[in-house]
Write an enzyme that holds these catalytic residues in place. Structure first.
Site, PDB file in Angstrom:
ATOM      1  N   GLU B  66       1.416  -1.264   0.234  1.00 15.12           N
ATOM      2  CA  GLU B  66      -0.005  -0.432  -0.085  1.00 15.12           C
ATOM      3  C   GLU B  66       0.919   1.094  -0.023  1.00 15.12           C
ATOM      4  O   GLU B  66       0.416   2.312  -0.050  1.00 15.12           O
ATOM      5  CB  GLU B  66      -1.182   0.180   1.469  1.00 15.12           C
ATOM      6  CG  GLU B  66      -2.369  -1.009   1.000  1.00 15.12           C
ATOM      7  CD  GLU B  66      -1.787  -2.280   1.323  1.00 15.12           C
ATOM      8  OE1 GLU B  66      -0.754  -2.700   1.736  1.00 15.12           O
ATOM      9  OE2 GLU B  66      -2.820  -3.411   1.186  1.00 15.12           O
ATOM     10  N   HIS B 135     -12.147  -4.802   8.171  1.00 12.89           N
ATOM     11  CA  HIS B 135     -12.042  -4.243   6.787  1.00 12.89           C
ATOM     12  C   HIS B 135     -14.062  -3.636   7.084  1.00 12.89           C
ATOM     13  O   HIS B 135     -14.437  -2.950   6.290  1.00 12.89           O
ATOM     14  CB  HIS B 135     -13.158  -6.165   6.057  1.00 12.89           C
ATOM     15  CG  HIS B 135     -11.908  -6.256   6.346  1.00 12.89           C
ATOM     16  ND1 HIS B 135     -10.727  -6.928   6.865  1.00 12.89           N
ATOM     17  CD2 HIS B 135     -11.292  -6.904   4.875  1.00 12.89           C
ATOM     18  CE1 HIS B 135      -9.881  -8.344   6.705  1.00 12.89           C
ATOM     19  NE2 HIS B 135      -9.951  -7.350   5.158  1.00 12.89           N
TER      20      HIS B 135
END
Ligand SMILES: Cc1ncc(C[n+]2csc(CCOP(=O)(O)OP(=O)(O)O)c2C)c(N)n1
Lengths: 350, 333
Positions: B66, B135
């Site tokens: 990321e 999440h």
């Protein structure tokens, strides 16, 4: 024959990147003009930073100030290999790179003073030198933070088929960061035109490499990403330039990134607040014997390329430039406080 | 008189994909980059099919890195491209916080205006899919704390279709938060739908008694609450913030000045939050307009649980919004 990674990480006898053979030496034979240039550039950085230390004590410069003294051969040598439209991403220890890249000493000094005439309008200071004209993309004060940016600049060049290279300078401390590994992998995977110039001065602040890494062979780490990687004597400006030229040649050929480890040493404290408890005076003195400026001076004198006259003239020229830079910074002005919020966002024409 | 535009039935996901497709067609500098955007088709299938259409250069699968690919997006933007970086979910964006907060948000300022970063980062946010505590969070309010970036949250099909292009035209970094519960939302969208502004909040339902101020995944819930309230004789106005930074304070204050009551609904946590910020602005700028203290309906202060009943209990629901409004109206006496 099956080479081990450790073997593959080594340059060949000529100093070529592993897997890249170039019959001709990449750097021009030493000539007087070039010797003078290298000498002048190293002296410019040395004298500039000595002055910075002085100005810091005089409270003209504030914040963090990281001096490059002892490491000048790297920026000077490596940047010789860059073309004007190549890009540079550097760290907070970047005065040398900025000067070697051709950003004026005056605008850098004004930046260190925090004046709006500074190259970053006084918004960045010592750690954040930026200059669009020379494609100098900072001065990044997050260890490892510049590597992904360099990868992205190289990605843009590759996607737009521009024959440019991005040179990314960072210290060996960055090798412990995740961003180092993510960036090397991405650059190699996508064969991007980026060259990683690692300045291994053995200490990340007070932490010696061997106290922070299980594997201290940095080239081995880079080569594990299939990146040609080799070490070079970072105290030898000729070797630095030569290594950089070879690396740039390989990168420009479109083979993807290269990694060069410049083995060097910083003579001064990490920044201005550092009693240097982590190393001995003897160790520092030992390295100072390999001062890149005096060793190069000895070399070019031995080749009759340089004499007392030259030194005197160079010192005078460098001194004059520096005096002008300080004068410029002193005469500089403070950005009006009304502009405090300018450039948080771009000024939009709607 | 304008004739009603022709419409097409479409999902939020497909509207988003159309927006990306159009951007790729319109501007050769645009490319999409992220984990599994190509061969896999996007973890929420937003980019499905785009690889075949545009090829692997422009629909660029990345490793699980990321920080590197967000940073590469920043570098590519400075290098003249117009990247759309997709991060699978907001929780994973935390691995790229360094690049977003220390680079994307600062470089224009630190460089004295020399280097702007025309970058778009898209990511999924929010709960509702039983994905538990790594999440499902709504951290867009955190990002809205940061000067130098712009935060938008499309809650409607029009905005899913229209915000991306405007974001790409913005000279500075824009983060687009797509609430995961919205991807399957289906409705009619004008066939000629295109770019929309990303400056102004929108009044999604006009009302006179109370302002329900919300965005993203909670918009539908606020509208449902407003419908229920109207049956009980309470006229609720629903304001969709659309852009979380910079906040369109003028629209918020104008609405509260009309209704004299405000309830802020945010899936994000209450403490130190966007809802707190909005409440403070109302207090600062419309205190004397208020007939009741500002109320908030926010996500429960827990890591998002997995079990459905607990997850539902942790997120703002229409019933809680209705209850908050009723409590407020009761004080009317
Ligand atoms: C992410 C991050 N962690 C810690 C620091 C504090 N810090 C500044 S410089 C430095 C040492 C870095 O050493 P190295 O990369 O070898 O470069 P050098 O300073 O030796 O040139 C540290 C730990 C920082 N700036 N960024």
């Amino acid at each position: 024959m099956n080479q081990t990674r450790r073997e593959r990480a080594r340059a060949d006898a000529r100093g070529n990147p592993p897997g890249v053979s170039q019959p001709e030496p990449a750097s021009p034979a030493p000539d007087r003009e070039h010797a003078l240039l290298l000498m002048r550039e190293m002296l410019r950085i040395r004298r500039f930073e000595e002055k910075c230390a002085e100005l810091y004590s005089a409270a003209k410069i504030r914040g963090f100030l990281h001096l490059y003294i002892g490491e000048e051969a790297i920026a000077v040598g490596a940047i010789q290999a860059l073309e004007p439209d190549d890009a540079i991403v550097a760290t907070y220890r970047e005065h040398g790179h900025a000067l070697a890249r051709g950003i004026s000493a005056a605008s850098i000094m004004a930046e260190l003073y925090g004046k709006q005439e500074g190259c970053s309008r006084g918004r960045g200071g010592s750690m954040h030198i930026f200059d669009a004209a020379t494609r100098f993309y900072g001065g990044n004060a997050i260890v490892g933070g510049g590597l992904p940016l360099a990868v992205g600049l190289a990605l843009a060049d590759k996607m737009t088929r521009q024959a440019r290279v991005t040179a990314c300078f960072f210290g060996e401390g960055a090798v412990a960061e995740g961003e180092f590994h993510e960036s090397l992998n991405l650059a190699a995977l996508w064969k991007l035109p980026v060259v990683f110039f690692c300045e291994n001065n053995l200490y990340a602040m007070g932490t010696a490499l061997k106290r922070s890494e299980s594997e201290t062979d940095l080239c081995l780490k880079a080569s594990s990403y299939e990146i040609p990687a080799w070490p070079v004597d970072g105290m030898d400006v000729v070797a630095c330039e030569d290594a950089a030229r070879r690396a740039l040649l390989a990168v420009r050929a479109g083979d993807g990134p290269c990694f060069v480890e410049f083995r060097t040493y910083r003579f001064r404290a990490h920044s201005m607040y550092d009693p240097q408890l982590y190393r001995t005076k003897e160790e520092v003195e030992e390295w100072k014997k390999r001062d890149p400026i005096t060793t190069f001076e000895t070399l070019i004198r031995a080749h009759n390329l340089f004499d007392d006259e030259d030194l005197k003239r160079l010192e005078e020229e460098v001194g004059a430039e520096l005096a002008k830079a300080v004068e410029f910074a002193e005469a500089g002005t403070w950005e009006p406080v009304e502009e405090l919020t300018k450039f948080v966002y771009s000024e939009r024409v709607r | 008189m304008t004739t009603p535009a022709k419409t097409v039935r479409i999902t939020y996901r497909d509207a988003m994909r159309e927006a990306i497709r159009e951007a790729l067609q319109r501007d050769p500098r645009v490319f999409l980059m992220g984990e599994d955007v190509g061969r896999y088709g996007g973890c929420y299938a937003v980019s499905k099919g785009l690889l075949d259409e545009f090829g692997p250069e422009r629909i660029r699968d990345t490793p699980l890195s990321e920080s590197a690919f967000v940073g590469a997006g920043i570098g590519a933007a400075m290098g003249g491209m117009r990247p759309i970086v997709e991060i699978m979910t907001v929780n994973f964006s935390l691995l790229a916080l360094d690049q977003i907060v220390n680079n994307a948000a600062t470089i224009l300022y630190m460089s004295g205006g020399q280097f702007n970063i025309p970058l778009v980062i898209r990511m999924t946010t929010g709960a509702g899919r039983q994905l538990a505590a790594q999440h499902s969070h709504s951290l867009e309010g955190w990002y809205a704390h940061i000067p130098g970036i712009r935060i938008v949250a499309p809650a409607t099909l029009e905005d899913a279709r229209g915000m991306l292009w405007t974001a790409l035209e913005d000279p500075d970094p824009v983060l687009i938060f797509e609430n995961g519960a919205l991807y399957n939302m289906e409705g009619e969208l004008a066939v000629d739908a295109g770019a929309v502004d990303i400056d102004k909040a929108a009044t999604r339902r006009a009302g006179t008694d109370v302002s329900l101020i919300t965005y993203g995944g909670s918009l539908g819930k606020a509208l449902a609450a407003a419908a229920e309230l109207s049956g009980a004789g309470v006229s609720a106005e629903v304001v969709d913030l659309r852009t979380l930074r910079p906040l369109d304070t003028a629209t918020i204050i104008a609405s509260v000045t009309r209704t004299h009551r405000a309830v802020i609904i945010d899936e994000g946590w209450r403490s130190g939050s966007l809802s707190a910020e909005i409440s403070a602005r109302i207090m600062e700028m419309a205190f004397y307009e208020l007939d009741a203290p500002v109320a908030r309906v926010c996500g429960a202060e827990v890591p998002m649980p997995y079990a459905k009943h607990l997850e539902d209990a942790a997120a703002p629901q229409p019933s809680a919004i209705v209850a908050a409004v009723r409590g407020m109206m009761a004080e009317r006496g």
